[in-house]
Write a protein that holds these residues in place. Structure first.
Motif, mmCIF file in Angstrom:
data_model
loop_
_atom_site.group_PDB
_atom_site.id
_atom_site.type_symbol
_atom_site.label_atom_id
_atom_site.label_comp_id
_atom_site.label_asym_id
_atom_site.label_seq_id
_atom_site.Cartn_x
_atom_site.Cartn_y
_atom_site.Cartn_z
ATOM 1 N N TYR A 1 126.119 -24.501 15.680
ATOM 2 C CA TYR A 1 126.340 -24.001 17.040
ATOM 3 C C TYR A 1 127.155 -24.949 17.922
ATOM 4 C CZ TYR A 1 122.310 -21.118 15.665
ATOM 5 O OH TYR A 1 121.443 -20.301 15.002
ATOM 6 N N PRO B 1 131.764 -12.286 16.649
ATOM 7 C CA PRO B 1 133.053 -12.094 15.974
ATOM 8 C C PRO B 1 134.043 -11.338 16.844
ATOM 9 C CG PRO B 1 131.416 -10.582 15.096
ATOM 10 C CD PRO B 1 130.672 -11.514 16.013
ATOM 11 N N ASN C 1 132.242 -18.604 12.375
ATOM 12 C CA ASN C 1 131.129 -17.903 11.744
ATOM 13 C C ASN C 1 130.326 -18.833 10.838
ATOM 14 O OD1 ASN C 1 129.635 -15.435 10.882
ATOM 15 N ND2 ASN C 1 130.595 -15.902 8.909
ATOM 16 N N LYS C 2 131.017 -19.690 10.097
ATOM 17 C CA LYS C 2 130.316 -20.631 9.226
ATOM 18 C C LYS C 2 129.465 -21.596 10.048
ATOM 19 C CE LYS C 2 133.774 -20.445 5.518
ATOM 20 N NZ LYS C 2 132.915 -19.805 4.505
ATOM 21 N N PRO D 1 129.854 -8.337 20.379
ATOM 22 C CA PRO D 1 130.554 -8.536 19.100
ATOM 23 C C PRO D 1 131.685 -7.526 18.935
ATOM 24 C CG PRO D 1 128.176 -8.563 18.791
ATOM 25 C CD PRO D 1 128.409 -8.098 20.194
ATOM 26 N N GLU D 2 132.823 -8.009 18.446
ATOM 27 C CA GLU D 2 133.987 -7.178 18.169
ATOM 28 C C GLU D 2 134.422 -6.391 19.407
ATOM 29 O OE1 GLU D 2 132.831 -4.886 14.749
ATOM 30 O OE2 GLU D 2 133.104 -6.578 13.399
ATOM 31 N N MET E 1 127.977 -20.898 12.759
ATOM 32 C CA MET E 1 126.776 -20.170 13.194
ATOM 33 C C MET E 1 125.713 -20.176 12.099
ATOM 34 S SD MET E 1 127.469 -19.281 16.281
ATOM 35 C CE MET E 1 128.364 -20.848 16.307
ATOM 36 N N MET E 2 126.146 -20.367 10.852
ATOM 37 C CA MET E 2 125.230 -20.285 9.714
ATOM 38 C C MET E 2 124.654 -21.635 9.309
ATOM 39 S SD MET E 2 127.600 -17.620 7.536
ATOM 40 C CE MET E 2 126.526 -17.639 6.109
ATOM 41 N N GLU F 1 138.195 -17.607 13.005
ATOM 42 C CA GLU F 1 137.017 -16.744 12.998
ATOM 43 C C GLU F 1 136.057 -17.148 11.882
ATOM 44 O OE1 GLU F 1 136.082 -13.849 15.088
ATOM 45 O OE2 GLU F 1 137.328 -15.246 16.216
ATOM 46 N N ASP F 2 136.599 -17.413 10.711
ATOM 47 C CA ASP F 2 135.750 -17.788 9.569
ATOM 48 C C ASP F 2 135.023 -19.098 9.836
ATOM 49 O OD1 ASP F 2 136.557 -15.515 8.292
ATOM 50 O OD2 ASP F 2 137.983 -16.510 6.941
#
Length: 287
Positions: A201, A38, A174-175, A103-104, A177-178, A170-171
Motif C-alpha cells: 500500500y 484499477p 496492483n501488485k 474502480p475502472e 496492493m497484494m 497499473e500492474d
C-alpha cells in the motif's frame, strides 16, 4: 476496515449546547484510502491517464517550460506544487468524488493524479510528482512533437509503448496492493525483467520510490512496443527527444542501457555497414 482502507470522508463529535448558541462546530474532513482502484481499460494508453489538465497553474508553468526546455523546472514544480490550492478545481473534483475513486471509472475528469487526490483528502499526502512531470509532460510532448516526425512504423511503436507504459504502471500498483514484492517481466522473451520490494500500500506514498519503480518499467514498455525493430532514422529521433537536463538522472541512463542491450544488437544485425565500434558496443551491452 483498517486505517489503510478507510473510505469515510469526515469525522465529528456532538455535545449539548444552549438553544441560542449560533456558532457551528468545525468538523475536520479527511480520508486516507491507500487502496488503488484499477483504471478503466478505455483510458490506458492516453495521456490524461496520468493527469487531466484542469489546473491553470500547472498548464501555465508547463507551457512556459516547453518553450525554454527547462526540464529541471518541470521536476521542481511537480514536487512543490499543491494542487489543492486551486479551490475551483478541488470543488469540481470533490463533487464527483465517488465516481473518481470507483474502480475502472470512466468519469471525464478521472486521472491517476485526480484519483489519488480524491482518496487522500486532508491527510497531507501528495500525488506522486511522476504523474504530472515525467508521465503527463512527456506523454503529451511526445504526442505533439515526436509523433509527426516518425515513420508509420515509429508512430505505431509510440502508441504501443504508451499503452505498455501505463499498463505496466497499473500492474505494479496492483501488485503493491497484494504484497511487498513487485515483480515484472516483459511480454517478449529477452526484453528483461525486474523486481523490487515496496511495503504494501506504500508505492504511491513514497515519491522517490514511485519514480524508481516507473523508470524500471520503461525499458520493458519500449521494447515490448517494438523499439528494437524500428529503422535507425526513427531511433535517432526518439533518443533525441528527452530534454538534455534529464540525462543527469542516473535512472534515465539505466533505462537507456537496458533498452540498448536489445536495440543495439538488432541494429548491428540489420546493418550492412562494417562498424567495429558499433559492433563492440553491441557485444558489451549484450553481456
Amino acid at each position: 476496515m483498517g486505517d489503510k482502507q478507510g473510505t469515510v470522508l469526515g469525522t465529528g463529535t456532538a455535545m449539548l449546547t444552549p438553544s441560542g448558541y449560533q456558532v457551528r462546530p468545525k468538523v475536520a474532513l479527511s480520508s486516507c484510502n491507500r487502496i488503488v482502484p484499477p483504471a478503466a481499460a478505455s483510458i490506458i494508453g492516453k495521456c490524461p491517464y496520468y493527469y487531466q489538465p484542469l489546473h491553470g497553474e500547472y498548464l501555465e508553468t508547463v507551457e512556459k517550460v516547453s518553450v525554454s526546455s527547462a526540464w529541471e523546472t518541470v521536476k521542481a514544480f511537480a514536487t512543490s506544487w499543491d494542487p489543492w490550492k486551486d479551490k475551483e478545481v478541488a470543488r469540481r473534483l470533490l463533487r464527483r468524488r465517488e465516481q473518481l475513486i470507483a474502480p475502472e471509472s470512466t468519469d471525464s475528469d478521472w486521472s491517476r493524479h485526480g484519483n489519488f487526490m480524491m482518496r487522500h483528502v486532508g491527510c497531507e499526502h501528495k500525488p506522486p510528482s511522476y504523474y504530472v512531470s515525467y508521465g503527463y509532460y512527456y506523454c503529451s510532448t511526445y504526442g505533439a512533437k515526436l509523433y509527426p516526425k516518425l515513420s508509420p512504423e515509429g508512430q505505431a511503436w509510440l502508441q504501443k509503448a504508451r499503452w505498455h507504459l501505463q499498463k505496466n504502471m497499473e500492474d505494479g500498483l496492483n501488485k503493491n496492493m497484494m504484497g511487498d514484492l513487485i515483480r515484472m517481466s516483459s511480454q517478449k522473451p529477452g526484453n528483461g525483467s525486474f523486481k523490487m520490494m515496496v511495503p504494501q500500500y506504500e508505492l504511491e506514498l513514497d515519491d522517490d520510490m514511485f519514480k524508481a519503480f516507473a523508470f524500471r518499467t520503461h525499458p520493458l514498455a519500449y521494447l515490448d512496443g517494438g523499439l528494437a525493430d524500428l529503422p535507425v532514422s526513427d531511433l535517432a529521433k526518439i533518443t533525441a527527444q528527452p530534454n538534455i537536463q534529464e540525462w543527469g538522472d542516473a535512472r534515465t541512463w539505466e533505462q537507456a542501457v537496458d533498452s540498448g542491450k536489445v536495440v543495439l544488437p538488432n541494429m548491428i544485425n540489420r546493418s550492412d555497414m562494417d562498424d567495429p565500434v558499433g559492433k563492440a558496443l553491441g557485444r558489451l551491452l549484450a553481456k
